[in-house]
Design a protein around this motif. Structure first.
Motif, short mmCIF file in Angstrom:
data_model
loop_
_atom_site.label_atom_id
_atom_site.label_comp_id
_atom_site.label_asym_id
_atom_site.label_seq_id
_atom_site.Cartn_x
_atom_site.Cartn_y
_atom_site.Cartn_z
N HIS A 301 18.56 -4.02 -0.40
CA HIS A 301 18.41 -4.47 0.99
C HIS A 301 19.09 -3.54 1.99
CE1 HIS A 301 16.55 -8.30 -0.19
NE2 HIS A 301 17.41 -8.29 -1.19
N CYS A 302 19.31 -2.31 1.61
CA CYS A 302 19.75 -1.29 2.58
C CYS A 302 18.48 -0.67 3.15
CB CYS A 302 20.63 -0.25 1.90
SG CYS A 302 22.21 -0.92 1.30
N SER A 303 17.93 -1.30 4.14
CA SER A 303 16.57 -0.98 4.60
C SER A 303 16.49 0.33 5.36
CB SER A 303 16.04 -2.13 5.46
OG SER A 303 16.93 -2.40 6.54
N LEU A 304 17.61 0.94 5.73
CA LEU A 304 17.59 2.22 6.45
C LEU A 304 17.50 3.41 5.50
CD1 LEU A 304 20.24 1.60 9.27
CD2 LEU A 304 17.76 1.30 9.37
N VAL A 305 17.65 3.17 4.22
CA VAL A 305 17.58 4.26 3.24
C VAL A 305 16.13 4.72 3.08
CG1 VAL A 305 17.95 4.89 0.82
CG2 VAL A 305 19.64 3.48 2.02
N THR A 306 15.93 6.02 3.13
CA THR A 306 14.58 6.58 3.02
C THR A 306 14.51 7.55 1.84
OG1 THR A 306 14.98 8.55 4.39
CG2 THR A 306 14.47 6.48 5.54
N ASP A 307 13.37 8.17 1.68
CA ASP A 307 13.18 9.15 0.61
C ASP A 307 14.21 10.28 0.67
OD1 ASP A 307 11.02 7.69 -0.21
OD2 ASP A 307 9.51 9.02 0.67
N ASN A 308 14.64 10.65 1.88
CA ASN A 308 15.55 11.79 2.03
C ASN A 308 16.89 11.58 1.35
OD1 ASN A 308 13.73 13.34 3.51
ND2 ASN A 308 14.36 12.44 5.47
N ALA A 309 17.29 10.33 1.14
CA ALA A 309 18.55 10.06 0.45
C ALA A 309 18.56 10.72 -0.92
CB ALA A 309 18.78 8.56 0.32
#
Length: 607
Positions: A301-309
């Motif tokens: 539920h860390c919804s700001l995490v994207t593929d770039n992580a």
């Protein structure tokens, strides 16, 4: 002996410290073997004993009791095998030597599971003229069993216990900063602190932890919603031995504190950032890149995490230690991120991608490269996944024990038939996979003729979730019950052949109190002893009357059944039951082995 050695309740637990035998106490100075010039001399050598000068009382003791010749470490080892606190207490009454070596085992973890026991412990640690310094013997203190009764005043007597290593105050919601700080101050030995659910705790408490607990290895501040970056950065900078950190629902935490943890705590093994909604790619990349020993990472539920992580991870570096990765509801992840994860973490064992709605078969094909390492895979709500990907997954990863494919509506019997061949499969979730039929159930029950399985073989399944699989019949479920002797949980919510029959719903467990009347009507979950009772009932009923309302087992495409299915599906959506059984799916299930503290590891919540 002239004094009582034990002020504590007779029910005190006798479990010894898992790390090693208890330390020799400061008062244990009468070990006569330490007076020998050479520690390597045999304790059985007669010449050595003759050379020793012993008082008449000690000499008499050893003449009368040969067992007293044993060195303290052997006595402690023997005492640690005792399972009863009463037996340990009896050992304390044998002699002063036995008492000195048994008291640590009896008091290192005082039992505080009732108010009476707690009062006994408090009385003992506050007594000034006691034979033993009980306040110095307490190494583990767990007050969670009395969580609703613990307040700041309750914990004040434990201010003098400065050798506590593990402190568990889970759910003690009446505690404030004042109460927690009073115990933490001066506790230089503290290794693990669990203050889950203490919503009144603020940065003041964690500031005290940073100042007084440099040896801290485990910190659980789940639901401490007032904690901010300020105090967590201080903890990261002062407690550099941190190995396990749980920040669930600490919604004020940002990248500042998480990146500080990554920089200053290189020994980090497990970190849980569930619902830390301000965490972005920077934190995740930093944690994985710097945490070369990291074994568990949970960012559900860390919804700001994207593929770039993950795409920004150092190239050509493998993070072989990572075993558990939970990415539940990280909605912005796509196939490229999953492919990079598998490339960088080839030894992943538990992978959770539930509600990562944009991943496709391409991700599943990447996951197959984990091979025999993969034990647990959660792909619930990944609606783009098809039979082809699941079939390939089964062929390449044959050690899967748990798989959840809830709401993967494109899957058919072809997938489940292959899943049924997994030799170690214990739990399977197929909630809302509405295309599957009794053919899948027969395969899971190991009686599908198309699978080359001995007829005598029984299924090892323990938990099966089939809610809203509307084509299933009572005959298929009956066969599953008879061929799965280890079954402890079976969810059949929304399946017409069950929730509409009062004789069968009599064996269901109670619906959650927050359910509406419509939800209660369709709720149909069997667990524990109710499974056995349902099995016995079905086996004892006359088959003709039992199945008289059902069609042919595989005749599930006929118009009447289709109409009934549409009716059930409509009810399901109308009553908001979409997530009801998903919650049930996760009930009592854990994403991986329990998080652990210290060396050797213990559970997050000290027992």
């Amino acid at each position: 002996m002239s004094r009582h050695f034990m002020q504590h309740s007779d029910e005190t637990t006798s479990v010894s410290s898992s790390s090693s035998s208890p330390e020799r106490a400061v008062y244990d100075d009468t070990d006569f073997f330490t007076t020998q010039r050479n520690d390597s001399q045999s304790s059985l050598g007669v010449a050595s004993l003759r050379d020793m000068t012993m008082s008449s009382s000690i000499e008499l003791e050893h003449r009368i009791s040969p067992v007293s010749r044993l060195p303290p470490e052997l006595l402690i080892s023997c005492f640690s095998k005792l399972s009863s606190s009463m037996d340990l207490r009896s050992c304390m009454l044998v002699s002063k030597t036995w008492s000195r070596n048994a008291v640590d085992l009896l008091w290192h973890r005082p039992l505080c599971n009732s108010w009476a026991n707690l009062l006994n412990v408090v009385q003992a640690v506050r007594k000034e003229d006691s034979y033993f310094p009980y306040f110095a013997l307490v190494k583990r203190l767990n007050l969670s069993s009395l969580s609703d009764q613990i307040s700041d005043g309750t914990v004040q007597p434990f201010m003098c216990c400065k050798r506590i290593e593990r402190l568990t105050l889970t759910g003690c919601t009446k505690l404030t900063d004042h109460g927690v700080v009073s115990i933490v101050e001066g506790s230089n030995s503290l290794l693990a602190l669990d203050i889950t659910g203490l919503d009144a705790v603020t940065d003041h408490t964690l500031g005290a932890v940073a100042e007084h607990c440099p040896r801290l290895q485990g910190l659980n501040i789940t639901d401490c919603s007032k904690v901010t970056d300020e105090s967590l950065v201080a903890v990261a900078q002062s407690c550099r031995h941190l190995k396990r950190l749980k920040l669930n629902n600490c919604t004020l935490i940002t990248d500042e504190s998480v990146t500080s943890v990554a920089r200053h705590c290189p020994a980090m093994l497990e970190i849980d950032l569930h619902n830390c909604r301000q965490i972005t790619d920077e934190s995740i990349t930093s944690l994985i890149s710097r945490g070369r020993q990291l074994r568990e990472l949970r960012i559900a539920h860390c919804s700001l995490v994207t593929d770039n992580a993950f795409l920004e991870l150092p190239k050509q570096l493998a993070f072989d230690s990572l075993r558990i990765l939970d990415l539940t509801a990280c909605y912005q992840l796509h196939d490229a991120a999953v492919e990079k994860i598998i490339e960088a973490s080839p030894r992943l064992r538990n992978l959770v991608l539930a509600k990562c709605k944009d991943i496709t078969d391409k991700s599943v094909h990447a996951i197959t490269r984990l091979g025999k390492n993969l034990h647990y895979i959660h792909l619930g709500h990944c609606a783009h996944i098809t039979d082809a990907a699941v079939i390939q997954l089964v062929k390449m990863c044959n050690r899967i024990r748990y798989i959840d494919l809830a709401c993967c509506h494109r899957l058919t019997d072809a997938s489940v038939k292959l899943l049924a061949t997994l030799p170690k499969l214990r739990r399977i979730g197929l909630v809302k996979c509405q295309a599957i039929t009794d053919r899948s159930i027969m395969a899971l029950a190991k009686i599908n003729n198309e699978i080359n399985t001995p007829k005598s073989q029984t299924s090892l399944l323990e938990r099966v979730h089939l809610s809203y699989c509307v084509h299933l019949t009572l005959q298929g479920i009956h066969a599953l019950l008879n061929r799965c002797p280890k079954l402890t949980h079976l969810s059949l919510t929304g399946i017409q052949g069950f929730f509409m029959r009062e004789d069968l719903t009599a064996f269901c467990r109670e619906a959650p109190p927050e359910f509406t009347e419509h939800q209660r009507t369709m709720f149909c979950v069997f667990s524990g002893l109710k499974i056995n009772q349902l099995r016995e009932y079905l086996n004892n009923e006359d088959r003709t009357s039992l199945y008289d309302t059902e069609g042919t087992m595989y005749d599930d495409r006929e118009a009447e059944d289709a109409e009934a299915d549409q009716q059930v599906t409509g009810m399901m959506h109308a009553t908001g039951l979409g997530g009801a059984d998903d919650e049930d799916m996760n009930d009592e299930d854990e994403v991986g082995e329990g998080s652990q503290y210290g060396e050797p590891p213990d559970s997050w919540r000290t027992r």
